[in-house]
Write a protein that holds these residues in place. Structure first.
Motif: not given
Length: 414
Positions: A256-265
């Motif tokens: 469901a998620f893909d490590a949202p805390w690593t988002s760069t935008s």
């Protein structure tokens, strides 16, 4: 807004208060919209059924509203009121998804992967199983109904059903315990009352502004991670049920998620790394109609406005006097932030990314997340409690750490 709810109850001839859930109530109130939901999922797979779907949708809408407003899933326990939030949002999704399935003239089709080239079949011999998948498949992955959807790559073992289920069980337990610990931490902050059902602000006015917003940002960040963990836990439980009870395949339950805390935008966060369960709902209700007169910018703002309304409905379950602007402002600013990223790309010729993009993304999310979480806290949402809170084995340690930290802020940093 309370007037609107009263008027809705009067039109639907519903009681002014919810009735506790019973077996009879489930059969008479909850089951009918679900049956209509399934019937629409079946019909949208079959050609030349549009007129039947058009006739069925008003009935589905009425039954969904009746279920959302008449049944008390909390069983008169205010701390279990989050079950009523889940009920209301589920019925809202049933109403909007069936409306979107009602409008197409042609059947929607399931995409079956064959190597690198997807083959689309216009109709499957297994209509009922496909309809069931369409019902519980919130993102609509593997369906042409949800083209453009990003699905995170799988990280669990897929060479064995047993290993896949065990990995999901372990992940579910970890996310459940983490959620309990984080929720306990958020509720421990004082003296604003954010851990009570009466609600309270996360902004402590007794502290100086820098410390006040530092503290509220910690609370908002913890709340965001608690939401992430509880959603992960719930999804993993349904994944296990789907594979074991319904004998579904693992690829029907992608991450469901893909490590949202690593988002760069912000674009990466909202478009890929955060869950996409309600993507189609926000596109259908907001992005598509707003893009007709506002182009790409209108589509972005429309999607976030639809998301704001969706989350506002959750507040209304707890507080009928909740103000819509409390959700409109932070979600609109998320859309505005994505527009700023697009302006930057047009001007500089580069996409937002890298370490600077990560700092920008986290700053913007936390900034407006403060106002979002504050609205939830004021409505008493953070005071709701589940078995996950008491099951956290480190509860005593968490309470001690947060109490000591909050005492330090008030005594030495005010």
């Amino acid at each position: 807004m309370s007037f609107a709810l009263i008027a809705t109850r009067d039109v639907l001839r519903l009681a002014s208060t919810r009735s506790p859930l019973t077996a009879h109530g489930f059969v008479s109130d909850i089951l009918p919209p679900i049956v209509c939901y399934f019937a629409t999922a079946v019909l949208v797979l079959i050609p030349q059924t549009r007129w039947i779907r058009l006739a069925l949708w008003p009935i589905t809408l009425f039954l969904a509203f009746r279920a959302a407003l008449s049944t008390d899933f909390s069983m008169n326990d205010p701390r279990q009121a989050f079950w009523n939030i889940d009920l209301a949002l589920s019925m809202f999704c049933i109403a909007t998804r069936t409306l979107e399935w009602t409008l197409p003239k042609q059947p929607i089709r399931r995409r079956h992967m064959n190597g690198k080239n997807p083959k689309i079949t216009s109709r499957s011999s297994h209509v009922l199983s496909n309809a069931l998948d369409l019902m519980i498949n919130l993102r609509g992955h593997d369906w042409d109904w949800s083209d453009g959807l990003y699905v995170p790559p799988e990280t669990r073992p897929t060479n064995s059903r047993t290993r896949f289920v065990l990995a999901t069980v372990v992940s579910g337990i970890v996310h459940a315990l983490t959620c309990g610990a984080l929720h306990t931490a958020v509720q421990t902050f004082s003296p604003s009352g954010i851990g009570s059902l009466n609600g309270g602000t996360i902004f402590d006015l007794s502290l100086s502004p820098p410390v006040r917003y530092f503290r509220s940002s910690i609370i908002a960040t913890m709340t965001a991670f608690a939401v992430y963990n509880v959603l992960q836990c719930g999804y993993e439980l349904t994944t296990i049920a789907g594979i074991i009870l319904l004998q579904q395949e693992h690829d029907q339950w992608p991450r469901a998620f893909d490590a949202p805390w690593t988002s760069t935008s912000l674009r990466e966060f909202w478009g890929k790394r955060w869950h996409q369960w309600f993507r189609r709902t926000f596109v259908f209700l907001g992005a598509r109609p707003f893009s007709y007169f506002g182009g790409r910018v209108g589509g972005i703002m429309g999607a976030f406005l639809a998301s704001a309304v969706f989350h506002h409905l959750a507040l209304l379950v707890l507080d009928e006097n909740a103000e819509l602007w409390r959700m409109i402002v932070p979600f609109s600013m998320m859309g505005f932030g994505m527009i700023l990223e697009r302006v930057y790309m047009v001007v500089s010729g580069r996409k937002v990314g890298g370490w600077a993009g990560w700092v920008w993304t986290m700053f913007w999310l936390v900034l407006w997340g403060n106002f979002m979480v504050d609205a939830w806290a004021e409505a008493g949402m953070l005071g709701c409690s589940t078995i996950l809170d008491s099951a956290a084995p480190v509860r005593g340690v968490v309470v001690h750490i947060i109490t000591s930290f909050d005492h330090f802020l008030h005594q030495y940093a005010s």
